[in-house]
Design a protein around this motif. Structure first.
Motif, mmCIF file in Angstrom:
data_model
loop_
_atom_site.group_PDB
_atom_site.id
_atom_site.type_symbol
_atom_site.label_atom_id
_atom_site.label_comp_id
_atom_site.label_asym_id
_atom_site.label_seq_id
_atom_site.Cartn_x
_atom_site.Cartn_y
_atom_site.Cartn_z
ATOM 1 N N SER A 63 10.057 26.909 43.673
ATOM 2 C CA SER A 63 8.669 26.946 44.119
ATOM 3 C C SER A 63 8.386 25.649 44.872
ATOM 4 O O SER A 63 9.020 24.616 44.633
ATOM 5 N N ALA A 64 7.462 25.700 45.807
ATOM 6 C CA ALA A 64 7.113 24.537 46.624
ATOM 7 C C ALA A 64 6.103 23.669 45.870
ATOM 8 O O ALA A 64 5.710 23.977 44.742
ATOM 9 N N THR B 157 4.387 27.905 48.469
ATOM 10 C CA THR B 157 5.321 28.784 47.757
ATOM 11 C C THR B 157 5.139 30.219 48.220
ATOM 12 O O THR B 157 6.115 30.910 48.520
ATOM 13 N N TRP C 172 8.199 32.137 49.961
ATOM 14 C CA TRP C 172 8.775 33.259 49.224
ATOM 15 C C TRP C 172 8.533 34.580 49.932
ATOM 16 O O TRP C 172 9.407 35.445 49.945
#
Length: 113
Positions: A86-87, A93, A97
């Motif tokens: 995840s960012a 994110t 994604w």
């Protein structure tokens, strides 16, 4: 470690965004994931990683750039699978994604069988 509720909610949101054909949310490898027909596209790994299936060259590109890591199942490193963390923030994110899941979906749909 189970994926967080935030990661699970994001997976469902991605499925809603990419709903341009048969795409279902279910369990893959004991984790929540996405499949088209009988083919696995992506699933959540422990620690809130998105694991996606991409062409080997694209997977290697993401790993080399430090944007993803290789996926090892047992003793075998999977050539077409990468895990994406995840960012720093939820919006980043979601963008990352969703884009990678879109790539994975197109790739998986292009495969025979």
């Amino acid at each position: 470690m189970r994926p967080s509720q935030e990661a699970l909610d994001l997976l469902h949101a991605i499925a809603d965004v990419l709903q341009d054909g048969p795409l279902t949310v279910g369990t893959m490898f004991r984790s929540p994931g996405l499949r088209t027909g009988s083919k696995i596209v992506a699933f959540l790994g422990s620690g809130d990683y998105l694991i996606v299936k991409l062409p080997k060259a694209r997977a290697q590109e993401l790993i080399a750039a430090g944007a993803a890591g290789p996926v090892t199942m047992g003793k075998r490193t999977m050539r077409e699978w990468v895990e994406v963390p995840s960012a720093a923030d939820p919006e980043s994110t979601a963008r990352q994604w969703t884009a990678l899941t879109r790539e994975a979906l197109a790739y998986v749909r292009s495969l025979p069988g």
